[in-house]
Design a protein around this motif. Structure first.
Motif, PDB file in Angstrom:
ATOM      1  N   UNK A   9       0.830  -1.206   0.000  1.00  0.00           N
ATOM      2  CA  UNK A   9       0.000   0.000   0.000  1.00  0.00           C
ATOM      3  C   UNK A   9       0.864   1.255   0.000  1.00  0.00           C
ATOM      4  N   UNK A  10       1.965   1.232   0.739  1.00  0.00           N
ATOM      5  CA  UNK A  10       2.861   2.385   0.766  1.00  0.00           C
ATOM      6  C   UNK A  10       3.522   2.637  -0.575  1.00  0.00           C
ATOM      7  N   UNK A  11       3.963   1.581  -1.222  1.00  0.00           N
ATOM      8  CA  UNK A  11       4.578   1.724  -2.549  1.00  0.00           C
ATOM      9  C   UNK A  11       3.535   2.186  -3.558  1.00  0.00           C
ATOM     10  N   UNK A  12       2.328   1.627  -3.471  1.00  0.00           N
ATOM     11  CA  UNK A  12       1.267   2.043  -4.382  1.00  0.00           C
ATOM     12  C   UNK A  12       0.959   3.526  -4.208  1.00  0.00           C
ATOM     13  N   UNK A  13       0.983   3.998  -2.972  1.00  0.00           N
ATOM     14  CA  UNK A  13       0.744   5.427  -2.730  1.00  0.00           C
ATOM     15  C   UNK A  13       1.800   6.270  -3.435  1.00  0.00           C
ATOM     16  N   UNK A  14       3.053   5.892  -3.276  1.00  0.00           N
ATOM     17  CA  UNK A  14       4.130   6.679  -3.888  1.00  0.00           C
ATOM     18  C   UNK A  14       4.097   6.608  -5.413  1.00  0.00           C
ATOM     19  N   UNK A  15       3.714   5.466  -5.953  1.00  0.00           N
ATOM     20  CA  UNK A  15       3.672   5.311  -7.401  1.00  0.00           C
ATOM     21  C   UNK A  15       2.458   6.029  -7.992  1.00  0.00           C
ATOM     22  N   UNK A  16       1.317   5.918  -7.316  1.00  0.00           N
ATOM     23  CA  UNK A  16       0.069   6.445  -7.872  1.00  0.00           C
ATOM     24  C   UNK A  16      -0.109   7.937  -7.652  1.00  0.00           C
ATOM     25  N   UNK A  17       0.461   8.475  -6.591  1.00  0.00           N
ATOM     26  CA  UNK A  17       0.234   9.892  -6.283  1.00  0.00           C
ATOM     27  C   UNK A  17       0.859  10.775  -7.353  1.00  0.00           C
ATOM     28  N   UNK A  18       0.043  11.591  -7.993  1.00  0.00           N
ATOM     29  CA  UNK A  18       0.604  12.481  -9.011  1.00  0.00           C
ATOM     30  C   UNK A  18       1.418  13.595  -8.370  1.00  0.00           C
ATOM     31  N   UNK A  38      -6.711   6.918  -5.948  1.00  0.00           N
ATOM     32  CA  UNK A  38      -6.080   5.615  -5.713  1.00  0.00           C
ATOM     33  C   UNK A  38      -4.984   5.739  -4.665  1.00  0.00           C
ATOM     34  N   UNK A  39      -4.198   6.790  -4.749  1.00  0.00           N
ATOM     35  CA  UNK A  39      -3.123   6.996  -3.776  1.00  0.00           C
ATOM     36  C   UNK A  39      -3.687   7.161  -2.371  1.00  0.00           C
ATOM     37  N   UNK A  40      -4.724   7.940  -2.226  1.00  0.00           N
ATOM     38  CA  UNK A  40      -5.298   8.160  -0.901  1.00  0.00           C
ATOM     39  C   UNK A  40      -5.976   6.907  -0.353  1.00  0.00           C
ATOM     40  N   UNK A  41      -6.641   6.167  -1.201  1.00  0.00           N
ATOM     41  CA  UNK A  41      -7.271   4.924  -0.742  1.00  0.00           C
ATOM     42  C   UNK A  41      -6.209   3.928  -0.292  1.00  0.00           C
ATOM     43  N   UNK A  42      -5.097   3.852  -1.012  1.00  0.00           N
ATOM     44  CA  UNK A  42      -4.032   2.939  -0.587  1.00  0.00           C
ATOM     45  C   UNK A  42      -3.417   3.389   0.730  1.00  0.00           C
ATOM     46  N   UNK A  43      -3.316   4.690   0.951  1.00  0.00           N
ATOM     47  CA  UNK A  43      -2.812   5.182   2.235  1.00  0.00           C
ATOM     48  C   UNK A  43      -3.773   4.837   3.365  1.00  0.00           C
ATOM     49  N   UNK A  44      -5.070   4.957   3.115  1.00  0.00           N
ATOM     50  CA  UNK A  44      -6.064   4.597   4.125  1.00  0.00           C
ATOM     51  C   UNK A  44      -5.976   3.115   4.453  1.00  0.00           C
TER      52      UNK A  44
END
Length: 90
Positions: A9-18, A38-44
Protein backbone atom coordinates in the motif's frame (compact mmCIF):
# COMPACT_ATOMS: atom_id res chain seq x y z
CA UNK A 1 1.49 -10.90 6.00
CA UNK A 2 0.20 -7.60 7.33
CA UNK A 3 3.65 -6.02 6.91
CA UNK A 4 3.68 -7.04 3.25
CA UNK A 5 0.25 -5.50 2.71
CA UNK A 6 1.37 -2.25 4.37
CA UNK A 7 4.49 -2.18 2.20
CA UNK A 8 2.46 -2.74 -0.96
CA UNK A 9 0.00 0.00 0.00
CA UNK A 10 2.86 2.39 0.77
CA UNK A 11 4.58 1.72 -2.55
CA UNK A 12 1.27 2.04 -4.38
CA UNK A 13 0.74 5.43 -2.73
CA UNK A 14 4.13 6.68 -3.89
CA UNK A 15 3.67 5.31 -7.40
CA UNK A 16 0.07 6.44 -7.87
CA UNK A 17 0.23 9.89 -6.28
CA UNK A 18 0.60 12.48 -9.01
CA UNK A 19 3.36 15.02 -8.51
CA UNK A 20 2.84 18.50 -9.88
CA UNK A 21 3.30 22.08 -8.78
CA UNK A 22 0.23 22.77 -6.68
CA UNK A 23 0.21 26.46 -7.52
CA UNK A 24 -0.51 25.87 -11.22
CA UNK A 25 -3.37 24.45 -13.25
CA UNK A 26 -1.32 21.28 -13.75
CA UNK A 27 -1.33 20.84 -9.99
CA UNK A 28 -5.09 21.32 -9.86
CA UNK A 29 -5.54 18.74 -12.60
CA UNK A 30 -3.28 16.31 -10.72
CA UNK A 31 -5.35 16.71 -7.55
CA UNK A 32 -8.55 16.07 -9.52
CA UNK A 33 -7.22 12.92 -11.19
CA UNK A 34 -8.22 9.36 -10.38
CA UNK A 35 -4.58 8.63 -9.53
CA UNK A 36 -4.87 10.86 -6.48
CA UNK A 37 -7.92 8.91 -5.30
CA UNK A 38 -6.08 5.61 -5.71
CA UNK A 39 -3.12 7.00 -3.78
CA UNK A 40 -5.30 8.16 -0.90
CA UNK A 41 -7.27 4.92 -0.74
CA UNK A 42 -4.03 2.94 -0.59
CA UNK A 43 -2.81 5.18 2.24
CA UNK A 44 -6.06 4.60 4.13
CA UNK A 45 -5.69 0.83 3.66
CA UNK A 46 -2.13 1.01 4.99
CA UNK A 47 -3.28 3.03 8.01
CA UNK A 48 -5.92 0.40 8.77
CA UNK A 49 -3.41 -2.44 8.45
CA UNK A 50 -0.70 -0.90 10.63
CA UNK A 51 -2.59 -1.28 13.94
CA UNK A 52 -3.70 -4.75 12.89
CA UNK A 53 -0.05 -5.62 12.45
CA UNK A 54 0.67 -4.31 15.93
CA UNK A 55 -2.14 -6.51 17.23
CA UNK A 56 -0.59 -9.52 15.50
CA UNK A 57 2.76 -8.77 17.12
CA UNK A 58 1.06 -8.33 20.49
CA UNK A 59 -0.79 -11.62 20.13
CA UNK A 60 2.36 -13.49 19.15
CA UNK A 61 4.49 -12.17 21.99
CA UNK A 62 4.85 -15.09 24.35
CA UNK A 63 7.47 -13.60 26.65
CA UNK A 64 5.85 -11.83 29.57
CA UNK A 65 8.28 -8.92 29.46
CA UNK A 66 7.23 -7.95 25.90
CA UNK A 67 3.48 -7.94 26.52
CA UNK A 68 3.41 -4.43 28.00
CA UNK A 69 5.38 -2.75 25.19
CA UNK A 70 3.45 -4.72 22.56
CA UNK A 71 0.15 -3.59 24.09
CA UNK A 72 1.38 0.02 24.18
CA UNK A 73 2.45 -0.15 20.52
CA UNK A 74 -0.93 -1.57 19.48
CA UNK A 75 -2.80 1.07 21.47
CA UNK A 76 -0.74 3.96 20.11
CA UNK A 77 -1.10 2.54 16.59
CA UNK A 78 -4.88 2.51 16.89
CA UNK A 79 -5.01 6.00 18.40
CA UNK A 80 -2.66 7.42 15.76
CA UNK A 81 -4.30 5.83 12.75
CA UNK A 82 -7.78 7.24 13.42
CA UNK A 83 -6.92 10.95 13.13
CA UNK A 84 -4.53 10.28 10.26
CA UNK A 85 -7.23 8.47 8.28
CA UNK A 86 -9.48 11.50 8.71
CA UNK A 87 -6.76 13.56 7.00
CA UNK A 88 -6.84 11.29 3.94
CA UNK A 89 -10.61 11.15 3.62
CA UNK A 90 -10.88 14.61 2.21
Amino acid sequence: MCAVAVAIAGVLYEVAAPRADETTLDGAAAWASADWSVAHISAIVALILIPLGYNAIRASSTAQRWRGPAFAAATIGHIGSGPTISYYRG
